[in-house]
Design a protein around this motif. Structure first.
Motif, PDB file in Angstrom:
ATOM      1  N   LEU A  72       0.847  -1.194   0.000  1.00  0.00           N
ATOM      2  CA  LEU A  72       0.000   0.000   0.000  1.00  0.00           C
ATOM      3  C   LEU A  72       0.884   1.246   0.000  1.00  0.00           C
ATOM      4  CD1 LEU A  72      -1.561   0.677   3.517  1.00  0.00           C
ATOM      5  CD2 LEU A  72       0.134  -1.092   3.132  1.00  0.00           C
ATOM      6  N   PRO A  73       0.310   2.426  -0.295  1.00  0.00           N
ATOM      7  CA  PRO A  73       1.113   3.646  -0.224  1.00  0.00           C
ATOM      8  C   PRO A  73       1.645   3.836   1.206  1.00  0.00           C
ATOM      9  CG  PRO A  73      -1.009   4.074  -1.298  1.00  0.00           C
ATOM     10  CD  PRO A  73      -1.087   2.696  -0.701  1.00  0.00           C
ATOM     11  N   GLY A  74       2.825   4.418   1.315  1.00  0.00           N
ATOM     12  CA  GLY A  74       3.347   4.735   2.643  1.00  0.00           C
ATOM     13  C   GLY A  74       2.398   5.669   3.379  1.00  0.00           C
ATOM     14  N   PHE A  75       2.388   5.559   4.707  1.00  0.00           N
ATOM     15  CA  PHE A  75       1.515   6.433   5.503  1.00  0.00           C
ATOM     16  C   PHE A  75       2.016   7.877   5.441  1.00  0.00           C
ATOM     17  CE2 PHE A  75       1.125   2.337   7.986  1.00  0.00           C
ATOM     18  CZ  PHE A  75      -0.114   2.008   7.450  1.00  0.00           C
ATOM     19  N   VAL A  76       1.073   8.806   5.347  1.00  0.00           N
ATOM     20  CA  VAL A  76       1.394  10.236   5.326  1.00  0.00           C
ATOM     21  C   VAL A  76       0.935  10.812   6.668  1.00  0.00           C
ATOM     22  CG1 VAL A  76       1.022  12.437   4.159  1.00  0.00           C
ATOM     23  CG2 VAL A  76       1.111  10.307   2.815  1.00  0.00           C
ATOM     24  N   THR A 134      -3.373   7.579   4.381  1.00  0.00           N
ATOM     25  CA  THR A 134      -2.473   7.676   3.222  1.00  0.00           C
ATOM     26  C   THR A 134      -2.905   8.870   2.344  1.00  0.00           C
ATOM     27  OG1 THR A 134      -3.851   5.953   2.155  1.00  0.00           O
ATOM     28  CG2 THR A 134      -1.821   5.235   3.225  1.00  0.00           C
ATOM     29  N   ALA A 135      -3.936   8.661   1.518  1.00  0.00           N
ATOM     30  CA  ALA A 135      -4.410   9.747   0.643  1.00  0.00           C
ATOM     31  C   ALA A 135      -4.985  10.910   1.450  1.00  0.00           C
ATOM     32  CB  ALA A 135      -5.467   9.196  -0.325  1.00  0.00           C
ATOM     33  N   GLY A 136      -5.630  10.619   2.570  1.00  0.00           N
ATOM     34  CA  GLY A 136      -6.172  11.692   3.415  1.00  0.00           C
ATOM     35  C   GLY A 136      -5.061  12.583   3.956  1.00  0.00           C
ATOM     36  N   GLY A 137      -3.981  11.968   4.414  1.00  0.00           N
ATOM     37  CA  GLY A 137      -2.839  12.745   4.906  1.00  0.00           C
ATOM     38  C   GLY A 137      -2.222  13.590   3.800  1.00  0.00           C
ATOM     39  N   ALA A 138      -2.149  13.013   2.602  1.00  0.00           N
ATOM     40  CA  ALA A 138      -1.615  13.773   1.465  1.00  0.00           C
ATOM     41  C   ALA A 138      -2.496  14.989   1.173  1.00  0.00           C
ATOM     42  CB  ALA A 138      -1.515  12.868   0.238  1.00  0.00           C
ATOM     43  N   ALA A 139      -3.829  14.802   1.241  1.00  0.00           N
ATOM     44  CA  ALA A 139      -4.743  15.928   1.011  1.00  0.00           C
ATOM     45  C   ALA A 139      -4.555  16.999   2.082  1.00  0.00           C
ATOM     46  CB  ALA A 139      -6.192  15.438   0.989  1.00  0.00           C
ATOM     47  N   ALA A 140      -4.319  16.575   3.311  1.00  0.00           N
ATOM     48  CA  ALA A 140      -4.126  17.528   4.408  1.00  0.00           C
ATOM     49  C   ALA A 140      -2.845  18.335   4.243  1.00  0.00           C
ATOM     50  CB  ALA A 140      -4.119  16.791   5.754  1.00  0.00           C
ATOM     51  N   LEU A 141      -1.910  17.809   3.449  1.00  0.00           N
ATOM     52  CA  LEU A 141      -0.671  18.546   3.152  1.00  0.00           C
ATOM     53  C   LEU A 141      -0.693  19.135   1.740  1.00  0.00           C
ATOM     54  CD1 LEU A 141       1.943  16.100   4.754  1.00  0.00           C
ATOM     55  CD2 LEU A 141       1.157  18.297   5.670  1.00  0.00           C
ATOM     56  N   ARG A 142      -1.869  19.027   1.081  1.00  0.00           N
ATOM     57  CA  ARG A 142      -2.026  19.516  -0.295  1.00  0.00           C
ATOM     58  C   ARG A 142      -0.909  19.008  -1.197  1.00  0.00           C
ATOM     59  NH1 ARG A 142      -5.324  25.018   0.761  1.00  0.00           N
ATOM     60  NH2 ARG A 142      -7.180  23.896   1.455  1.00  0.00           N
ATOM     61  N   ARG A 143      -0.658  17.688  -1.109  1.00  0.00           N
ATOM     62  CA  ARG A 143       0.369  17.054  -1.936  1.00  0.00           C
ATOM     63  C   ARG A 143      -0.296  16.017  -2.834  1.00  0.00           C
ATOM     64  NH1 ARG A 143       5.791  17.070   0.105  1.00  0.00           N
ATOM     65  NH2 ARG A 143       6.171  15.661  -1.625  1.00  0.00           N
ATOM     66  N   ASP A 144      -0.310  16.256  -4.143  1.00  0.00           N
ATOM     67  CA  ASP A 144      -0.947  15.268  -5.021  1.00  0.00           C
ATOM     68  C   ASP A 144       0.037  14.213  -5.504  1.00  0.00           C
ATOM     69  OD1 ASP A 144       0.472  16.715  -6.859  1.00  0.00           O
ATOM     70  OD2 ASP A 144      -1.284  17.582  -7.862  1.00  0.00           O
ATOM     71  N   ASP A 145       1.293  14.297  -5.070  1.00  0.00           N
ATOM     72  CA  ASP A 145       2.277  13.276  -5.452  1.00  0.00           C
ATOM     73  C   ASP A 145       2.434  12.204  -4.376  1.00  0.00           C
ATOM     74  OD1 ASP A 145       3.368  15.204  -3.686  1.00  0.00           O
ATOM     75  OD2 ASP A 145       5.412  14.775  -4.351  1.00  0.00           O
ATOM     76  N   LEU A 146       1.689  12.329  -3.294  1.00  0.00           N
ATOM     77  CA  LEU A 146       1.812  11.388  -2.173  1.00  0.00           C
ATOM     78  C   LEU A 146       0.483  10.667  -1.939  1.00  0.00           C
ATOM     79  CD1 LEU A 146       3.585  13.719   0.444  1.00  0.00           C
ATOM     80  CD2 LEU A 146       4.672  12.172  -1.196  1.00  0.00           C
ATOM     81  N   GLY A 147       0.534   9.560  -1.196  1.00  0.00           N
ATOM     82  CA  GLY A 147      -0.699   8.889  -0.772  1.00  0.00           C
ATOM     83  C   GLY A 147      -1.349   8.039  -1.844  1.00  0.00           C
ATOM     84  N   ARG A 148      -0.731   7.935  -3.026  1.00  0.00           N
ATOM     85  CA  ARG A 148      -1.250   7.115  -4.118  1.00  0.00           C
ATOM     86  C   ARG A 148      -0.083   6.378  -4.750  1.00  0.00           C
ATOM     87  NH1 ARG A 148      -3.195   9.914  -8.760  1.00  0.00           N
ATOM     88  NH2 ARG A 148      -1.740  11.568  -8.178  1.00  0.00           N
ATOM     89  N   LEU A 149      -0.378   5.261  -5.405  1.00  0.00           N
ATOM     90  CA  LEU A 149       0.634   4.564  -6.185  1.00  0.00           C
ATOM     91  C   LEU A 149       0.169   4.553  -7.630  1.00  0.00           C
ATOM     92  CD1 LEU A 149       1.506   1.745  -3.635  1.00  0.00           C
ATOM     93  CD2 LEU A 149       2.937   3.689  -4.288  1.00  0.00           C
ATOM     94  N   ALA A 150       0.591   5.570  -8.351  1.00  0.00           N
ATOM     95  CA  ALA A 150       0.231   5.738  -9.756  1.00  0.00           C
ATOM     96  C   ALA A 150       1.437   6.377 -10.442  1.00  0.00           C
ATOM     97  CB  ALA A 150      -1.005   6.633  -9.887  1.00  0.00           C
ATOM     98  N   ALA A 168       7.690   7.351  -5.082  1.00  0.00           N
ATOM     99  CA  ALA A 168       7.743   5.906  -4.817  1.00  0.00           C
ATOM    100  C   ALA A 168       7.858   5.666  -3.320  1.00  0.00           C
ATOM    101  CB  ALA A 168       8.904   5.293  -5.576  1.00  0.00           C
ATOM    102  N   ASP A 169       6.736   5.863  -2.630  1.00  0.00           N
ATOM    103  CA  ASP A 169       6.632   5.666  -1.182  1.00  0.00           C
ATOM    104  C   ASP A 169       5.650   4.525  -0.948  1.00  0.00           C
ATOM    105  OD1 ASP A 169       8.210   7.906  -0.817  1.00  0.00           O
ATOM    106  OD2 ASP A 169       6.575   9.211  -0.171  1.00  0.00           O
ATOM    107  N   LEU A 170       6.136   3.403  -0.460  1.00  0.00           N
ATOM    108  CA  LEU A 170       5.237   2.269  -0.289  1.00  0.00           C
ATOM    109  C   LEU A 170       5.690   1.359   0.842  1.00  0.00           C
ATOM    110  CD1 LEU A 170       6.483  -0.505  -2.168  1.00  0.00           C
ATOM    111  CD2 LEU A 170       6.506   1.511  -3.643  1.00  0.00           C
ATOM    112  N   VAL A 171       4.729   0.549   1.260  1.00  0.00           N
ATOM    113  CA  VAL A 171       4.941  -0.349   2.390  1.00  0.00           C
ATOM    114  C   VAL A 171       4.543  -1.754   1.963  1.00  0.00           C
ATOM    115  CG1 VAL A 171       3.966  -0.941   4.637  1.00  0.00           C
ATOM    116  CG2 VAL A 171       4.595   1.423   4.154  1.00  0.00           C
ATOM    117  N   VAL A 172       5.382  -2.732   2.271  1.00  0.00           N
ATOM    118  CA  VAL A 172       5.011  -4.137   2.115  1.00  0.00           C
ATOM    119  C   VAL A 172       4.584  -4.637   3.495  1.00  0.00           C
ATOM    120  CG1 VAL A 172       5.744  -6.447   1.395  1.00  0.00           C
ATOM    121  CG2 VAL A 172       6.757  -4.417   0.305  1.00  0.00           C
TER     122      VAL A 172
END
Ligand code: ZN
Length: 406
Positions: A73-77, A345-361, A366-370
């Motif tokens: 999944l995306p790394g936690f933000v 993940t995506a919620g934290g990215a939105a809270a920081l207004r970062r559209d490059d984080l919280g998603r894997l696209a 390239a921030d991710l967790v196994v």
């Protein structure tokens, strides 16, 4: 998990993460449901970016990480922390659990310890906490000042925070320091003037604690307005200990996030729902202060964007575990596991207004967790169990890192 790139230091070249049993992309255009889930998937990373997401056999690459059928999944933000501090308040926690109420004034204990610590000590302890969070899957962290409360000490905190993240927040209006007792307006003048001037070069955001016992709505408005004039984006601590005007102030000023949001009336919820302001919920602080939890279900059902964060700090939430926050959000705040993982993940990215984080696209960092689990639900289903087996941050394996014991 086989990590062929373990001894390769740089981010140069391509890396394939393959044999992913379940991949959370947070990209609904790419997979099933709001989490954009794919099965039997792979990711291709190039340098610090994701360049491809797919299913089935993976293409050739310079390095290969075999997820062995596990969940990725995306790394936690983590969009709300106070990681730079000195001292310990376990005695205060024990007293609180024995019945003493939580009050905002306890912050002064940490202010005294932080002012007394030298740079090296603050730097080492903050880096240790950052490593702890990374091992628990946090790939982005926001760090606030607020335990210095002089121009010199606030600027120092932000300078040290900047060594760990670009997402630093000036929180001079955390509490009125003892030397300004009874002169809160004079202190706010300092915060909006010389302290802001000293801090703005080291900060992206400005924040204030809008609460009885901290700062009132006019004082918070003055701080956020001054911060905005200095080029900083707004955030606010509000409605944690009781109802108040903070949430509506945050919405009115277009803050990226308003944090805590425990005591909300219908007007607060409606204001948030019609806004671009994220409600950031911090359940580990409600846990550690034995306060009521915010009603996350009500917020999500009203259409509010919700983020989860650790609020890592020595007084009210001494944890760097986002998985713990996810478990609390599911059990105590009535989010589904999918919603809680999205918020972390995506919620934290939105809270920081970062559209490059919280998603894997493609194009995202390239921030991710196994996870050592077949799916993301295990984060709430197996509370207290460390499930993160690999953390990749900006394309680099940071946990277990090259220096980790075998
Ligand atoms: Zn906080």
């Amino acid at each position: 998990v086989v990590d062929d790139g373990r001894t390769t230091p740089a981010t140069a070249g391509t890396t394939v993460v393959d044999h992913i049993g379940l991949l959370v992309t947070n990209d609904p255009a790419r997979g099933a449901g709001p989490l954009g889930v794919l099965h039997d998937a792979h990711l291709v990373l190039d340098g610090d970016r994701v360049v491809a997401v797919g299913t089935g056999p993976a293409p050739a690459a310079d390095r290969r990480i075999d997820a062995g059928g596990r969940c990725v999944l995306p790394g936690f933000v983590d969009s709300h922390t106070h990681l730079v501090f000195a001292g310990d308040r376990s005695a205060e926690f024990a007293a609180r659990m024995a019945g003493r109420p939580y009050e905002a004034g306890g912050i002064r204990t940490t202010v005294d310890a932080t002012r007394a610590a030298d740079d090296g000590r603050l730097r080492r302890s903050a880096a240790r906490r950052r490593a702890e969070g990374r091992a628990a899957g946090i790939t982005t962290v926001e760090i606030k000042s607020g335990y210095g409360l002089t121009s010199e000490h606030e600027a120092r905190t932000l300078r040290l925070g900047r060594e760990l993240t670009p997402e630093t927040t000036f929180l001079g209006a955390h509490v009125v320091p003892a030397e300004y007792d009874g002169r809160a307006d004079d202190y706010v003048e300092l915060v909006c003037g010389p302290m802001l001037t000293a801090c703005a070069p080291h900060a992206r955001w400005v924040d204030a604690f809008c609460e009885r016992g901290a700062f009132d709505v006019d004082q918070c408005r003055a701080v956020l307005d001054a911060g905005r004039r200095a080029g900083l984006g707004g955030r606010l601590h509000a409605n944690q200990l009781g109802p108040g005007p903070g949430v509506r102030l945050a919405v009115e000023l277009g803050c990226a996030s308003v944090d805590h949001c425990t005591h909300l009336d219908d007007g607060d919820v409606a204001a948030l729902a019609g806004s671009a302001t994220v409600a950031t919920l911090l359940p580990a602080s409600d846990f550690s202060t034995r306060q009521p939890y915010p009603d996350a279900r009500r917020l999500v059902d009203a259409g509010v964007t919700v983020a989860l964060a650790t609020n890592a700090n020595p007084g009210s939430s001494h944890t760097t575990s986002m998985a713990f926050c996810i478990a609390l959000a599911v059990r105590e705040m009535r989010l589904t596991p999918d919603e809680a993982v999205w918020a972390a993940t995506a919620g934290g990215a939105a809270a920081l207004r970062r559209d490059d984080l919280g998603r894997l696209a493609p194009g995202c960092r390239a921030d991710l967790v196994v996870l050592d689990a077949p799916d993301h639900v295990h984060l709430a289903y197996r509370p207290g169990v460390p499930l993160v087996s690999v953390t990749i941050e900006a394309g680099r394996v940071r946990f277990p890192g090259a220096d980790a014991p075998d």
